[in-house]
Design a protein around this motif. Structure first.
Motif, PDB file in Angstrom:
ATOM      1  N   VAL A 148      17.316  -8.124 -33.276  1.00  0.00           N
ATOM      2  CA  VAL A 148      17.200  -8.580 -34.655  1.00  0.00           C
ATOM      3  C   VAL A 148      15.897  -9.349 -34.854  1.00  0.00           C
ATOM      4  O   VAL A 148      15.595 -10.302 -34.115  1.00  0.00           O
ATOM      5  CB  VAL A 148      18.409  -9.458 -35.035  1.00  0.00           C
ATOM      6  N   LEU A 149      15.130  -8.937 -35.873  1.00  0.00           N
ATOM      7  CA  LEU A 149      13.906  -9.634 -36.260  1.00  0.00           C
ATOM      8  C   LEU A 149      14.087 -10.430 -37.549  1.00  0.00           C
ATOM      9  O   LEU A 149      13.420 -11.441 -37.758  1.00  0.00           O
ATOM     10  CB  LEU A 149      12.761  -8.635 -36.448  1.00  0.00           C
ATOM     11  N   ALA A 150      14.939  -9.960 -38.441  1.00  0.00           N
ATOM     12  CA  ALA A 150      15.208 -10.647 -39.707  1.00  0.00           C
ATOM     13  C   ALA A 150      16.596 -10.238 -40.154  1.00  0.00           C
ATOM     14  O   ALA A 150      17.105  -9.177 -39.777  1.00  0.00           O
ATOM     15  CB  ALA A 150      14.166 -10.283 -40.768  1.00  0.00           C
ATOM     16  N   ALA A 151      17.223 -11.097 -40.958  1.00  0.00           N
ATOM     17  CA  ALA A 151      18.588 -10.817 -41.393  1.00  0.00           C
ATOM     18  C   ALA A 151      18.889 -11.584 -42.663  1.00  0.00           C
ATOM     19  O   ALA A 151      18.265 -12.605 -42.960  1.00  0.00           O
ATOM     20  CB  ALA A 151      19.593 -11.179 -40.289  1.00  0.00           C
ATOM     21  N   SER A 152      19.868 -11.070 -43.403  1.00  0.00           N
ATOM     22  CA  SER A 152      20.302 -11.745 -44.625  1.00  0.00           C
ATOM     23  C   SER A 152      21.314 -12.830 -44.335  1.00  0.00           C
ATOM     24  O   SER A 152      21.673 -13.601 -45.228  1.00  0.00           O
ATOM     25  CB  SER A 152      20.920 -10.724 -45.591  1.00  0.00           C
ATOM     26  N   VAL A 153      21.815 -12.887 -43.108  1.00  0.00           N
ATOM     27  CA  VAL A 153      22.779 -13.900 -42.687  1.00  0.00           C
ATOM     28  C   VAL A 153      22.203 -14.642 -41.488  1.00  0.00           C
ATOM     29  O   VAL A 153      21.173 -14.250 -40.931  1.00  0.00           O
ATOM     30  CB  VAL A 153      24.141 -13.255 -42.335  1.00  0.00           C
ATOM     31  N   GLY A 154      22.882 -15.706 -41.085  1.00  0.00           N
ATOM     32  CA  GLY A 154      22.397 -16.465 -39.941  1.00  0.00           C
ATOM     33  C   GLY A 154      22.312 -15.614 -38.683  1.00  0.00           C
ATOM     34  O   GLY A 154      23.175 -14.776 -38.413  1.00  0.00           O
ATOM     35  N   TYR A 155      21.288 -15.834 -37.907  1.00  0.00           N
ATOM     36  CA  TYR A 155      21.090 -15.050 -36.700  1.00  0.00           C
ATOM     37  C   TYR A 155      20.224 -15.820 -35.725  1.00  0.00           C
ATOM     38  O   TYR A 155      19.615 -16.830 -36.078  1.00  0.00           O
ATOM     39  CB  TYR A 155      20.432 -13.706 -37.017  1.00  0.00           C
ATOM     40  N   ARG A 156      20.191 -15.330 -34.511  1.00  0.00           N
ATOM     41  CA  ARG A 156      19.321 -15.874 -33.470  1.00  0.00           C
ATOM     42  C   ARG A 156      18.271 -14.823 -33.160  1.00  0.00           C
ATOM     43  O   ARG A 156      18.562 -13.635 -33.058  1.00  0.00           O
ATOM     44  CB  ARG A 156      20.141 -16.214 -32.222  1.00  0.00           C
ATOM     45  N   ALA A 157      17.040 -15.262 -33.012  1.00  0.00           N
ATOM     46  CA  ALA A 157      15.936 -14.331 -32.827  1.00  0.00           C
ATOM     47  C   ALA A 157      16.170 -13.422 -31.625  1.00  0.00           C
ATOM     48  O   ALA A 157      16.628 -13.872 -30.571  1.00  0.00           O
ATOM     49  CB  ALA A 157      14.629 -15.098 -32.653  1.00  0.00           C
ATOM     50  N   PHE A 158      15.896 -12.141 -31.817  1.00  0.00           N
ATOM     51  CA  PHE A 158      15.957 -11.120 -30.779  1.00  0.00           C
ATOM     52  C   PHE A 158      17.365 -10.947 -30.203  1.00  0.00           C
ATOM     53  O   PHE A 158      17.519 -10.444 -29.094  1.00  0.00           O
ATOM     54  CB  PHE A 158      14.957 -11.430 -29.645  1.00  0.00           C
ATOM     55  N   GLN A 159      18.375 -11.359 -30.953  1.00  0.00           N
ATOM     56  CA  GLN A 159      19.735 -11.107 -30.502  1.00  0.00           C
ATOM     57  C   GLN A 159      20.110  -9.658 -30.812  1.00  0.00           C
ATOM     58  O   GLN A 159      19.478  -8.991 -31.628  1.00  0.00           O
ATOM     59  CB  GLN A 159      20.724 -12.038 -31.195  1.00  0.00           C
ATOM     60  N   SER A 160      21.151  -9.187 -30.140  1.00  0.00           N
ATOM     61  CA  SER A 160      21.632  -7.836 -30.402  1.00  0.00           C
ATOM     62  C   SER A 160      22.421  -7.824 -31.701  1.00  0.00           C
ATOM     63  O   SER A 160      22.870  -8.867 -32.198  1.00  0.00           O
ATOM     64  CB  SER A 160      22.509  -7.354 -29.245  1.00  0.00           C
ATOM     65  N   LEU A 161      22.611  -6.656 -32.245  1.00  0.00           N
ATOM     66  CA  LEU A 161      23.440  -6.518 -33.434  1.00  0.00           C
ATOM     67  C   LEU A 161      24.864  -6.945 -33.104  1.00  0.00           C
ATOM     68  O   LEU A 161      25.317  -6.804 -31.965  1.00  0.00           O
ATOM     69  CB  LEU A 161      23.415  -5.072 -33.933  1.00  0.00           C
ATOM     70  N   PRO A 162      25.592  -7.485 -34.083  1.00  0.00           N
ATOM     71  CA  PRO A 162      26.903  -8.077 -33.785  1.00  0.00           C
ATOM     72  C   PRO A 162      27.974  -7.082 -33.371  1.00  0.00           C
ATOM     73  O   PRO A 162      29.034  -7.492 -32.907  1.00  0.00           O
ATOM     74  CB  PRO A 162      27.283  -8.771 -35.107  1.00  0.00           C
ATOM     75  N   ASP A 163      27.735  -5.793 -33.520  1.00  0.00           N
ATOM     76  CA  ASP A 163      28.756  -4.814 -33.172  1.00  0.00           C
ATOM     77  C   ASP A 163      28.087  -3.629 -32.486  1.00  0.00           C
ATOM     78  O   ASP A 163      26.989  -3.199 -32.880  1.00  0.00           O
ATOM     79  CB  ASP A 163      29.505  -4.355 -34.433  1.00  0.00           C
ATOM     80  N   SER A 164      28.746  -3.114 -31.467  1.00  0.00           N
ATOM     81  CA  SER A 164      28.171  -1.981 -30.741  1.00  0.00           C
ATOM     82  C   SER A 164      28.060  -0.744 -31.619  1.00  0.00           C
ATOM     83  O   SER A 164      27.170   0.088 -31.428  1.00  0.00           O
ATOM     84  CB  SER A 164      29.024  -1.676 -29.504  1.00  0.00           C
ATOM     85  N   GLY A 165      28.973  -0.613 -32.599  1.00  0.00           N
ATOM     86  CA  GLY A 165      28.884   0.518 -33.510  1.00  0.00           C
ATOM     87  C   GLY A 165      27.612   0.485 -34.338  1.00  0.00           C
ATOM     88  O   GLY A 165      27.016   1.532 -34.626  1.00  0.00           O
ATOM     89  N   LEU A 166      27.158  -0.693 -34.717  1.00  0.00           N
ATOM     90  CA  LEU A 166      25.905  -0.814 -35.453  1.00  0.00           C
ATOM     91  C   LEU A 166      24.715  -0.426 -34.578  1.00  0.00           C
ATOM     92  O   LEU A 166      23.760   0.197 -35.053  1.00  0.00           O
ATOM     93  CB  LEU A 166      25.742  -2.242 -35.970  1.00  0.00           C
ATOM     94  N   THR A 167      24.782  -0.800 -33.313  1.00  0.00           N
ATOM     95  CA  THR A 167      23.696  -0.433 -32.394  1.00  0.00           C
ATOM     96  C   THR A 167      23.607   1.080 -32.243  1.00  0.00           C
ATOM     97  O   THR A 167      22.516   1.664 -32.272  1.00  0.00           O
ATOM     98  CB  THR A 167      23.923  -1.092 -31.029  1.00  0.00           C
ATOM     99  N   ARG A 168      24.762   1.715 -32.082  1.00  0.00           N
ATOM    100  CA  ARG A 168      24.756   3.186 -31.972  1.00  0.00           C
ATOM    101  C   ARG A 168      24.242   3.825 -33.257  1.00  0.00           C
ATOM    102  O   ARG A 168      23.524   4.830 -33.221  1.00  0.00           O
ATOM    103  CB  ARG A 168      26.167   3.680 -31.656  1.00  0.00           C
ATOM    104  N   LEU A 169      24.594   3.242 -34.368  1.00  0.00           N
ATOM    105  CA  LEU A 169      24.149   3.783 -35.653  1.00  0.00           C
ATOM    106  C   LEU A 169      22.636   3.667 -35.794  1.00  0.00           C
ATOM    107  O   LEU A 169      21.965   4.589 -36.273  1.00  0.00           O
ATOM    108  CB  LEU A 169      24.845   3.035 -36.794  1.00  0.00           C
TER     109      LEU A 169
END
Length: 754
Positions: A574-595
């Motif tokens: 993750v580089l930017a997000a509309s919700v709170g996040y930590r820099a360079f973290q993975s997407l919150p769900d594996s399904g999103l990563t596959r997508l």
């Protein structure tokens, strides 16, 4: 006011019946016929997103024209012709341009096609606000946008454009730059969708079609309807709405409209009267589920449970307690009265009603009656007893839970594979592509702005370069830091905040990149080469970097009903997000990563957007992903835009039925637990305490004073028992002192009965 046995029992029945009524109202109001509301909402949001992209493009072009005019290095040798050429040299989209005298509107220089100035009062326009909003004009049967900017040229002793009868002017010349351009490019997203830009009368100014569409919205009269709806809304807002068109077979035209206007204060597009209209043919669903029968059955079952629980509580708790209250009062009157009335009250046995604590108190009262009459002595009661009223309350909650738990966890479950209509999933993908375009426009504009700053640095002194960077930082709020790198990667000049970069590299060319791979904040930066001046030594700084404030990027991501939005790099970090996040973290769900990975095509291809419905812990989620760029400065990065909207936030019939079924179950369980807990606190727990005390009193304990806690039936029973205790205690004292025991009237303050 909340004491006594009646309120909790009555509340239990009334509230459970209310939950039953709400179940009927909530589930019966779900309709699956026609076009689902979620499809209408999606089309409205697509029109609003498209209008936002157009508004952003117009605002960016108007700002660029003004910045170019403000930054023009005019000299005393500048003429209108050379000035116009310099100001419009980089404007590739300009159809024509003109430089006018602000005082009288005289044309001083022109370029490209003739600029349609009919109806433009130059003096009034120039005397207006500093930022002159663009105008929509007609030229050759086509509509164009005019962008304005004020230009100041230094005074010239000999003004070749001045009237020969006037004296030579030695004041600065105030000019007005006018640039005519076509409307920004319009793009339609989603298979079979048509997008149109309408003027205030409903005439289509630009049309875009994605895939195979049935025709423009004008054919069904939707354009005129959208224009009327937009004109009827308050001006200066980004109003939007939906329209339904004709039905062809099993499909019906669904349209969304939105004003191209600013939602926050005055904007450059407020007076243009432009409206974006999007439309597509969506399947008109037939009734596939009727929730009215289910609602009546479940509500009827709950109503029966409520009435049965009410009757059970009435016959097992309320009526026995009230009879015990009367019996205790009669016993108190017997010990405080005199004569035949007292004897008559004491001679009547105390009936034992109910079970559990009430039965124990009734038996103990009858034993005390015998002791008052002298017929028996203290009596011990067994320690082992049967179930009490606490078990009755627990059984009541369990009975309601038998109805509520299936409602919460089993009934009307939405199947992720079939609950979300295909048009809703397609709309999420289309909106993700529009969000991708908006982000790409922002990054491309950042690169363009930086390239202009880099071009102005060529051949300048260090002090002049510093001034240029400071001005660029002030003009472009998206940058947090601007700095020059030398050939070895060292910073030679910096303005703004401390750079976040940790990667020391000197790239060639220009574009968008990241300059760190860890830390709390991802550093996205635009970069451009600084060329050496002709015939001059190479510049000390060879690459200009502009670190983009991630907050500025995050601010353009949120959109209504789009859900969470993430911008990820090529490794799905993750580089930017509309919700709170930590820099360079993975997407919150594996399904999103596959997508996100699925958007990557074969090597060398641009990739395509994709979407899917994923099951999450909170229910189905409508997700989509799109590659950030197919061309431009971000094309080589492999970045993605990923969105995820919970299906619960969309008005989908199957999901609505699941939500309302769960809500009914939760409400029923909560109401029963609250009311029976209330009954336990105000009735059952005090009864247990009184049962223990009265059995001790009947067993010979005359020292423990019985204090009434509440002013209700149990409090009255406690006060009556305290009177009996006082009489028995006085009799025991008299017996120990050798005097004859007899009834003794306690103080009047203790004889008050409810």
């Amino acid at each position: 006011m909340l004491g006594g046995v009646r309120p909790p029992i009555a509340s239990l029945v009334v509230l459970l019946l209310t939950v039953a009524a709400l179940t009927v109202i909530g589930l019966d109001g779900i309709h699956t016929a026609g076009v689902p509301q979620a499809v209408l909402n999606g089309e409205q949001q697509i029109a609003a997103d498209t209008a936002l992209s157009m508004r952003s493009a117009i605002d960016a072009e108007a700002s660029a024209v003004r910045r170019t005019a403000d930054a023009y290095p005019a000299t005393s040798a500048s003429t209108p012709t050379t000035t116009l050429k310099a100001l419009t040299a980089a404007r590739k989209a300009a159809l024509g341009s003109a430089l006018l005298d602000q005082r009288n509107g005289k044309l001083l220089a022109a370029g490209g096609k003739t600029v349609p100035l009919t109806g433009v009062d130059v003096a009034r326009t120039a005397s207006g606000p500093e930022a002159i909003p663009p105008r929509l004009v007609t030229s050759g049967g086509t509509r164009q946008l005019l962008y304005f900017a004020k230009v100041t040229l230094p005074a010239q002793q000999d003004d070749p454009d001045q009237d020969q009868y006037q004296a030579p002017s030695r004041t600065d010349r105030q000019l007005l730059l006018v640039v005519s351009e076509a409307l920004p490019a319009l793009t339609a997203y989603g298979e079979g969708r048509t997008a149109e830009v309408l003027d205030a009368s409903g005439k289509a100014l630009a049309t875009a079609v994605s895939g195979t569409a049935s025709g423009t919205a004008a054919h069904s009269g939707l354009s005129a309807a959208a224009a009327r709806a937009a004109n009827g809304s308050r001006s200066g807002t980004d109003a939007s709405g939906t329209l339904l068109g004709t039905t062809t077979g099993s499909r019906r035209t669904v349209a969304g409209w939105a004003q191209v206007a600013s939602a926050t204060g005055s904007g450059a597009t407020d007076d243009l009267g432009l409206v974006v209209l999007t439309s597509r043919a969506a399947p008109a669903t037939t009734p596939t589920a009727d929730y009215s029968r289910f609602a009546l059955e479940t509500a009827g079952t709950l109503a029966m449970v409520a009435l049965l629980l009410g009757l059970a509580q009435y016959f097992s708790v309320q009526r026995p307690l009230l009879r015990l209250y009367l019996s205790a009062g009669r016993l108190a009157r017997g010990v405080t009265g005199g004569g035949s009335t007292a004897a008559a009250e004491l001679s009547r046995p105390v009936p034992v009603h109910g079970f559990g604590e009430l039965a124990r108190i009734g038996r103990a009262l009858d034993s005390l009656r015998g002791q008052l009459l002298g017929e028996s002595g203290p009596q011990q009661f067994p320690a082992r007893r049967g179930p009490g009223y606490r078990a009755l309350a627990v059984v009541g909650v369990v009975v309601v839970a038998c109805w509520a738990v299936p409602m919460i966890f089993l009934l009307n479950r939405a199947d992720a594979a079939t609950a979300v209509p295909a048009p809703v999933l397609a709309d999420q993908q289309a909106r993700t592509e529009i969000a991708t375009q908006r982000i790409r426009q922002s990054l491309d504009q950042s690169y363009t702005d930086l390239s202009e700053a880099a071009a102005s640095l060529s051949g300048r002194s260090r002090a002049a370069q510093t001034q240029v960077l400071r001005q660029s930082l002030a003009d472009h709020k998206q940058y947090r830091s601007l700095y020059l790198l030398n050939r070895s990667g060292g910073i030679t000049l910096r303005v703004g905040d401390t750079p976040l970069r940790t990667l020391v590299h000197v790239p060639g060319g220009g574009g968008i990149t990241t300059v760190n791979t860890s830390g709390r904040i991802p550093a996205i930066a635009a970069y451009a080469q600084v060329r050496s001046g002709k015939g001059q030594a190479p510049a000390a700084g060879v690459v200009l970097f502009g670190e983009i404030d991630v907050k500025a990027l995050n601010s353009i991501l949120p959109r209504p009903k789009l859900g969470s939005v993430w911008v990820t790099d090529g490794d799905e970090k993750v580089l930017a997000a509309s919700v709170g996040y930590r820099a360079f973290q993975s997407l919150p769900d594996s399904g999103l990563t596959r997508l996100a990975r699925a958007t990557q095509g074969a090597p060398g291809t641009a990739g395509t957007a994709t979407s899917a419905v994923h099951n999450t812990s909170s229910g189905p989620s409508v997700d989509a992903a799109a590659p950030l760029a197919q061309s431009g400065p971000t094309a080589r990065l492999g970045w993605h835009v990923v969105t995820a909207e919970p299906a619960a936030a969309l008005q989908i019939p199957a999901v609505q039925a699941e939500q309302r079924t769960m809500l009914a179950g939760i409400l029923g369980l909560a109401v029963s637990a609250a009311c029976l807990g209330w009954l336990y606190v105000v009735v059952i727990r005090p009864l247990r305490a009184v049962a223990v005390l009265v059995e001790r009193l009947a067993g010979g304990d005359r020292r423990t004073v019985l204090h009434p806690v509440n002013h209700d039936e149990i409090g009255s029973v406690t006060r009556s028992l305290e009177l009996v205790r006082q009489v028995l205690a006085e009799r025991d004292r008299a017996a120990r002192s050798g005097h004859a025991a007899g009834p003794s009237r306690p103080p009047r303050a203790n004889t008050h009965q409810r």
